[in-house]
Design a protein around this motif. Structure first.
Motif, PDB file in Angstrom:
ATOM      1  N   ASN A  23       0.832  -1.204   0.000  1.00 41.82           N
ATOM      2  CA  ASN A  23       0.000   0.000   0.000  1.00 41.82           C
ATOM      3  C   ASN A  23       0.865   1.251   0.000  1.00 41.82           C
ATOM      4  O   ASN A  23       1.822   1.338   0.763  1.00 41.82           O
ATOM      5  CB  ASN A  23      -0.914   0.009   1.231  1.00 41.82           C
ATOM      6  N   LEU A  24       0.495   2.222  -0.832  1.00 41.93           N
ATOM      7  CA  LEU A  24       1.228   3.484  -0.911  1.00 41.93           C
ATOM      8  C   LEU A  24       0.360   4.612  -0.362  1.00 41.93           C
ATOM      9  O   LEU A  24      -0.657   4.966  -0.958  1.00 41.93           O
ATOM     10  CB  LEU A  24       1.634   3.792  -2.354  1.00 41.93           C
ATOM     11  N   ALA A  25       0.768   5.150   0.792  1.00 40.04           N
ATOM     12  CA  ALA A  25       0.084   6.308   1.357  1.00 40.04           C
ATOM     13  C   ALA A  25       0.827   7.543   0.876  1.00 40.04           C
ATOM     14  O   ALA A  25       2.054   7.523   0.716  1.00 40.04           O
ATOM     15  CB  ALA A  25       0.103   6.241   2.878  1.00 40.04           C
ATOM     16  N   LYS A  26       0.089   8.627   0.625  1.00 42.87           N
ATOM     17  CA  LYS A  26       0.759   9.821   0.113  1.00 42.87           C
ATOM     18  C   LYS A  26       0.059  11.105   0.536  1.00 42.87           C
ATOM     19  O   LYS A  26      -1.120  11.112   0.856  1.00 42.87           O
ATOM     20  CB  LYS A  26       0.894   9.761  -1.400  1.00 42.87           C
ATOM     21  N   ILE A  27       0.845  12.164   0.532  1.00 44.31           N
ATOM     22  CA  ILE A  27       0.355  13.518   0.760  1.00 44.31           C
ATOM     23  C   ILE A  27       0.824  14.335  -0.426  1.00 44.31           C
ATOM     24  O   ILE A  27       2.024  14.503  -0.639  1.00 44.31           O
ATOM     25  CB  ILE A  27       0.881  14.129   2.073  1.00 44.31           C
ATOM     26  N   GLU A  28      -0.119  14.831  -1.203  1.00 38.77           N
ATOM     27  CA  GLU A  28       0.219  15.642  -2.366  1.00 38.77           C
ATOM     28  C   GLU A  28       0.459  17.074  -1.921  1.00 38.77           C
ATOM     29  O   GLU A  28      -0.167  17.554  -0.976  1.00 38.77           O
ATOM     30  CB  GLU A  28      -0.902  15.572  -3.394  1.00 38.77           C
ATOM     31  N   TYR A  29       1.371  17.759  -2.621  1.00 36.51           N
ATOM     32  CA  TYR A  29       1.701  19.123  -2.232  1.00 36.51           C
ATOM     33  C   TYR A  29       2.063  19.978  -3.436  1.00 36.51           C
ATOM     34  O   TYR A  29       2.295  19.483  -4.531  1.00 36.51           O
ATOM     35  CB  TYR A  29       2.845  19.145  -1.213  1.00 36.51           C
ATOM     36  N   SER A  30       2.091  21.279  -3.171  1.00 39.16           N
ATOM     37  CA  SER A  30       2.556  22.270  -4.141  1.00 39.16           C
ATOM     38  C   SER A  30       3.506  23.184  -3.385  1.00 39.16           C
ATOM     39  O   SER A  30       3.203  23.620  -2.272  1.00 39.16           O
ATOM     40  CB  SER A  30       1.362  23.052  -4.686  1.00 39.16           C
ATOM     41  N   LEU A  31       4.655  23.465  -3.975  1.00 38.01           N
ATOM     42  CA  LEU A  31       5.660  24.292  -3.317  1.00 38.01           C
ATOM     43  C   LEU A  31       5.734  25.637  -4.020  1.00 38.01           C
ATOM     44  O   LEU A  31       5.915  25.707  -5.227  1.00 38.01           O
ATOM     45  CB  LEU A  31       7.014  23.576  -3.377  1.00 38.01           C
ATOM     46  N   GLN A  32       5.552  26.726  -3.231  1.00 39.46           N
ATOM     47  CA  GLN A  32       5.626  28.088  -3.771  1.00 39.46           C
ATOM     48  C   GLN A  32       6.376  28.954  -2.775  1.00 39.46           C
ATOM     49  O   GLN A  32       6.005  29.015  -1.611  1.00 39.46           O
ATOM     50  CB  GLN A  32       4.229  28.651  -4.018  1.00 39.46           C
ATOM     51  N   ASP A  33       7.404  29.635  -3.257  1.00 43.63           N
ATOM     52  CA  ASP A  33       8.275  30.439  -2.398  1.00 43.63           C
ATOM     53  C   ASP A  33       8.794  29.556  -1.261  1.00 43.63           C
ATOM     54  O   ASP A  33       9.354  28.523  -1.506  1.00 43.63           O
ATOM     55  CB  ASP A  33       7.557  31.689  -1.873  1.00 43.63           C
ATOM     56  N   ARG A  34       8.591  29.931  -0.044  1.00 43.05           N
ATOM     57  CA  ARG A  34       9.016  29.130   1.116  1.00 43.05           C
ATOM     58  C   ARG A  34       7.810  28.501   1.807  1.00 43.05           C
ATOM     59  O   ARG A  34       7.843  28.228   3.001  1.00 43.05           O
ATOM     60  CB  ARG A  34       9.789  30.008   2.106  1.00 43.05           C
ATOM     61  N   LYS A  35       6.743  28.280   1.029  1.00 47.81           N
ATOM     62  CA  LYS A  35       5.519  27.677   1.573  1.00 47.81           C
ATOM     63  C   LYS A  35       5.231  26.378   0.842  1.00 47.81           C
ATOM     64  O   LYS A  35       5.377  26.288  -0.365  1.00 47.81           O
ATOM     65  CB  LYS A  35       4.327  28.608   1.399  1.00 47.81           C
ATOM     66  N   ILE A  36       4.785  25.384   1.617  1.00 47.30           N
ATOM     67  CA  ILE A  36       4.373  24.123   1.018  1.00 47.30           C
ATOM     68  C   ILE A  36       2.874  23.954   1.285  1.00 47.30           C
ATOM     69  O   ILE A  36       2.430  23.985   2.426  1.00 47.30           O
ATOM     70  CB  ILE A  36       5.221  22.934   1.533  1.00 47.30           C
ATOM     71  N   PHE A  37       2.108  23.872   0.223  1.00 50.72           N
ATOM     72  CA  PHE A  37       0.661  23.715   0.300  1.00 50.72           C
ATOM     73  C   PHE A  37       0.363  22.218   0.299  1.00 50.72           C
ATOM     74  O   PHE A  37       0.621  21.537  -0.699  1.00 50.72           O
ATOM     75  CB  PHE A  37      -0.020  24.391  -0.889  1.00 50.72           C
ATOM     76  N   LEU A  38      -0.154  21.716   1.413  1.00 53.99           N
ATOM     77  CA  LEU A  38      -0.476  20.295   1.531  1.00 53.99           C
ATOM     78  C   LEU A  38      -1.923  20.117   1.079  1.00 53.99           C
ATOM     79  O   LEU A  38      -2.846  20.516   1.770  1.00 53.99           O
ATOM     80  CB  LEU A  38      -0.265  19.829   2.970  1.00 53.99           C
ATOM     81  N   THR A  39      -2.094  19.538  -0.105  1.00 49.63           N
ATOM     82  CA  THR A  39      -3.397  19.564  -0.769  1.00 49.63           C
ATOM     83  C   THR A  39      -4.254  18.318  -0.598  1.00 49.63           C
ATOM     84  O   THR A  39      -5.470  18.406  -0.658  1.00 49.63           O
ATOM     85  CB  THR A  39      -3.218  19.837  -2.273  1.00 49.63           C
TER      86      THR A  39
END
Length: 98
Positions: A23-39
């Motif tokens: 099983n693969l668990a995951k947290i998708e994200y987007s990185l902008q400047d010094r912020k990581i958006f956990l989507t």
């Protein structure tokens, strides 16, 4: 459960992932400047440990903290985790309240 597995930051797919058995668990994200958006938090049905998501999120937050990034939780499950774990609120950008 997480101790034996390896947490990987797959920057090509923009997700933190950990494999437990098949099983693969995951947290998708987007990185902008010094912020990581956990989507998005995805925990497969094959992982039955009720504490897994908390342990997984804590491991990801520790890795993000080591990089001195701010977190912006856009997923309701991840925002709930931040609200219930006060020590991670300091990682929120200035002015962001959840």
């Amino acid at each position: 459960m997480i101790d034996a597995a390896e947490l990987i930051d797959n920057d090509f797919l923009r997700q933190f992932e950990i494999k437990i058995d098949d099983n693969l668990a995951k947290i998708e994200y987007s990185l902008q400047d010094r912020k990581i958006f956990l989507t998005k938090l995805i925990i497969p049905d094959g992982i039955h440990d009720e504490n897994f998501s908390t342990e997984f999120l804590a491991a990801v937050f520790e890795q993000i903290d080591e990089r001195n990034l701010s977190i912006v939780p856009t997923s309701p499950e991840i925002a709930k985790f931040v609200r219930s774990n006060r020590k991670y609120k300091r990682m929120l950008p200035v002015g962001l309240r959840i």
